[in-house]
Design an enzyme around this catalytic site. Structure first.
Site, PDB file in Angstrom:
ATOM      1  NE  ARG A 164      -8.269  -9.626  -4.914  1.00  0.00           N
ATOM      2  CZ  ARG A 164      -9.308  -9.091  -4.282  1.00  0.00           C
ATOM      3  NH1 ARG A 164     -10.503  -9.121  -4.833  1.00  0.00           N
ATOM      4  NH2 ARG A 164      -9.178  -8.503  -3.120  1.00  0.00           N
ATOM      5  CE  LYS A 192      -3.709  -2.128   2.745  1.00  0.00           C
ATOM      6  NZ  LYS A 192      -4.837  -2.452   1.896  1.00  0.00           N
ATOM      7  CG  HIS A 240     -11.897  -2.226   8.593  1.00  0.00           C
ATOM      8  ND1 HIS A 240     -12.324  -0.925   8.484  1.00  0.00           N
ATOM      9  CD2 HIS A 240     -11.243  -2.305   9.780  1.00  0.00           C
ATOM     10  CE1 HIS A 240     -11.928  -0.253   9.549  1.00  0.00           C
ATOM     11  NE2 HIS A 240     -11.285  -1.068  10.353  1.00  0.00           N
ATOM     12  CD  GLU A 267      -4.725   5.502   4.497  1.00  0.00           C
ATOM     13  OE1 GLU A 267      -4.020   5.338   3.496  1.00  0.00           O
ATOM     14  OE2 GLU A 267      -5.932   5.224   4.554  1.00  0.00           O
TER      15      GLU A 267
END
Ligand code: ADP
Ligand code: ADP
Ligand code: MG
Length: 644
Positions: free
Chosen positions: A296, A116, A234, A200
């Site tokens: 994907r 990430k 999540h 973040e």
């Protein structure tokens, strides 16, 4: 086009890929593990190759064995599905080195999006807005805490190698940062073997909106957005397309950002660019940021197929076989609205505990697309994801589609395992969801109401009891006069409750039931039973378990009067595995003093880790398993010394 491809996956996605491939005249090779020998994907395939043991590491993750199977069967290409090897660049290299085609992006594109932090750096360069935060190399806790201060709380710590919501921690206050960092790192190390993190900004009123992209290696198009804001921890629960409240301005901006992301890495095939959106002030084109790209086909791709009329797997095969992108951006349009609900074998009231079991009955109504890798008679094993099906509906408007979803979930019949059907049903009736006011916190805020399962009504219990006592198909001519006793009693158990019922049989077509204090009159006219005036619901019976298909399925077990008190010992001396799984860690050692609530072991079953706690204070007498043991439900793991 290829003549033959191999599908390196199992379950619903393997079946999904085969359906399209076979329709296109492409022959399909399945691979399977020991426990999947008779699975649906194996039965659907034109050929199947056994590749090893039940554990993914011994079968579906064995790239070399899978490539060998492709070569041996003469397959020209490999479709990876999602999960397993789908985002493993070394596998892509190996497939190509063997002279085969990988149906998906290049190894290079996967590597660029694999972590990430690196992906965010790359996206910044490509002019794609990224979530403000720190994604540099310095992993010193002090430095990261400083970065969090600079970003401003709340912040999110994320494992750079993360996926499936693992290794992620929301931190609200500076004083919690150090602890959260430690636990995120620990989880990341176990799950990904890489404990690097990024920090973040935690976006306010977050909505997860992602863009489906499709590339030919140079150019890309987007197939609009999906909203996946309905999440629990999540993890996506219900997805939809298009996103409620989306404006054409914002769609244009997000679509273009998705295309820029794909083109920046020379993307080939189907991919998803995930964005986080600050919806505190509605949807605004300056308030979405790149989170990650999934290189994907995505689990929720069917909602995009439903609104665009495009078969994404067909596109994958055509592009992998060297054809051009089948359509240009201007030829793509949205029609109507679609939802997907993920139906899982899980025990919702018990904290969404993954469940196992043999599906004795599985029926979906006609007005939906049910993508499933299992059939009635199949077993949900502890080895893989406990998903039973993805239920997908389409309607002319969002309201119509939501109403259809609601009805379809009520008409879905599953017996043999607990499911999250009632939870999904409650979501379809949630006011905020119905009005399109979604964000990733919706489920969490209303969890208590959403997980409440309806108590069975007297009529439901009677339907189960009538079936248990074989009083439904009483033949008026012979059966009744020959054997029917005038009075019978039965005990049914449901979760922790025991229900006593008895019946007075007044004739072949009339029964008077007593359920506790209440009376239910069952009457048959023209061959149909009415219970207190309402039609008797459908019931499936299997080995003493009755599932009544009302309120998303209510199951009862007949208590055999000769066989009482065999279950739950209530023994606090032994810590048992609540379900079959893999012992990830044992913390207890013989002789150790423990207190009630102490974590003695971790059991991993399917995608979750479960802490097993001491039921009382005591001293550990014996540890009966070690890290890495595979255990059955009820297996004793740790024994405490008898209480003095
Ligand atoms: P999505 O956003 O499409 O749900 P995820 O990254 O959460 O993507 O997972 C995609 C699929 O990959 C899952 O539905 C599951 O089948 C598989 N998967 C993800 N994580 C795991 C895991 N830890 N173990 C096994 N399968 C996994
Ligand atoms: P994973 O690889 O586990 O899928 P993601 O980065 O895609 O991780 O994030 C998963 C989910 O976490 C998102 O769908 C969203 O609900 C939440 N999330 C991620 N980043 C943020 C953020 N910066 N602010 C608020 N929520 C976030
Ligand atoms: Mg994600």
């Amino acid at each position: 086009m290829f003549n033959k491809i191999l599908i390196a996956n199992r379950g619903e996605i393997a079946c999904r890929v085969m359906e399209t491939a076979q329709k296109m005249g492409v022959s399909c090779v399945a691979v399977y593990s020991d426990v999947d020998a008779t699975a649906k994907h194996v039965q659907m395939a034109d050929e199947a190759v056994h590749i090893g043991g039940a554990a993914p590491a011994e079968s579906y993750l064995k790239g070399d064995v899978i490539i060998r199977a492709a070569l041996d069967t003469g397959a020209q290409a490999i479709h990876p599905g999602y999960g397993f090897l789908s985002e493993n660049p070394d596998f892509v290299d190996a497939v190509q080195a063997a002279g085969l085609t990988f149906i998906g992006p290049s190894a290079d594109a996967i590597r660029k999006m694999g972590l990430k932090d690196a992906a965010k750096v790359l996206m910044e360069k490509a002019g794609v807005p990224v979530v403000p935060g720190y994604h540099g190399d310095n992993q010193d806790p002090e430095h990261l805490a400083g970065a969090a201060d600079a970003i401003g709380y709340p912040v999110l710590i994320k494992a750079v190698a993360g996926g499936g919501g693992k290794g992620m921690r929301l931190v609200e206050r500076p004083e919690d940062f150090a602890t959260a960092l430690d636990s995120a790192r620990g989880e990341a190390r176990t799950a990904f073997g890489n404990d690097a993190v990024l920090v973040e900004k935690y976006v306010a009123k977050p909505r997860h909106i992602e863009v489906q992209v499709f590339g030919d290696g140079t150019h890309a198009v987007h197939l609009f957005e999906r909203d996946c804001s309905l999440q629990r921890r999540h993890q996506k629960v219900i997805e939809e397309a298009p996103a409620p409240g989306m404006t054409s301005e914002m769609r244009e901006a997000m679509g273009q950002a998705g295309v820029r992301a794909a083109e920046a890495i020379g993307y080939k095939g189907a991919g998803t660019v995930e964005f986080i959106v600050d919806a505190s002030d509605g949807l605004r084109p300056d308030r979405f940021w790149f989170m990650e790209m999934n290189t994907r086909l995505q689990v929720e791709h069917p909602v995009t197929e439903a609104i665009t009329g495009i078969d994404l797997v067909e596109w994958q095969l055509r592009v992998a076989a060297g054809e051009n992108l089948p359509k240009k951006q201007d030829d793509l349009a949205i029609s109507g609205h679609a939802f997907e609900a993920r139906l899982y074998a899980e025990d919702v009231p018990k904290g969404f505990l993954p469940a196992t079991g043999t599906l004795t009955h599985l029926v979906f109504p006609d007005n939906c697309r049910a993508d499933s890798g299992v059939r009635a008679g199949d077993t949900i094993s502890p080895w893989y994801d406990p998903m039973i099906a993805k239920v997908v509906v389409h309607g002319s408007t969002r309201a119509v589609a939501l109403e259809t979803l609601n009805r379809v979930l009520q008409q879905t019949e599953v017996a043999g395992t607990v499911t999250n059907l009632a939870f999904l049903g409650a979501l379809t009736r949630h006011e905020g969801f119905a009005s399109g006011d979604v964000d990733t916190g919706l489920i969490g805020r209303d969890l208590e109401t959403l997980v409440q399962e309806p108590e069975p009504s007297d009529v439901t219990a009677v339907a189960a009891a009538m079936t248990a006592l074989d009083l439904v198909d009483v033949d008026p001519e012979t059966g009744f006069s020959l054997w029917a006793p005038l009075h019978r009693a039965v005990q049914l158990s449901r979760r922790d409750d025991v229900l006593d019922l008895d019946v007075q049989v007044d004739g072949p077509d009339r029964q008077i039931w007593q359920v506790g204090e209440n009376r239910v009159v069952a009457e048959r006219t023209a061959g149909r039973w009415m219970l207190n005036g309402t039609p008797m619901p459908r019931v499936a019976a299997h080995n003493g378990t009755l599932t009544v298909f009302t309120d998303y399925g209510q199951s009862f077990d007949v208590i055999d009067p000769l066989d009482r008190d065999t279950s739950a010992t209530g023994d606090t001396n032994v810590i048992q595995a609540p379900m079959p799984g893999l012992v990830k860690a044992v913390f207890a050692t013989a002789g150790q003093t423990v207190q009630k609530g102490d974590r003695l072991a971790i059991l991993e079953a399917m995608k979750m880790e479960h802490s097993l706690l001491a039921a009382r204070d005591g001293i550990v007498a014996e540890v009966l398993v070690e890290d890495g043991s595979q255990v059955e439900a009820g297996a004793a793991l740790v024994r405490l010394e008898d209480e003095a």
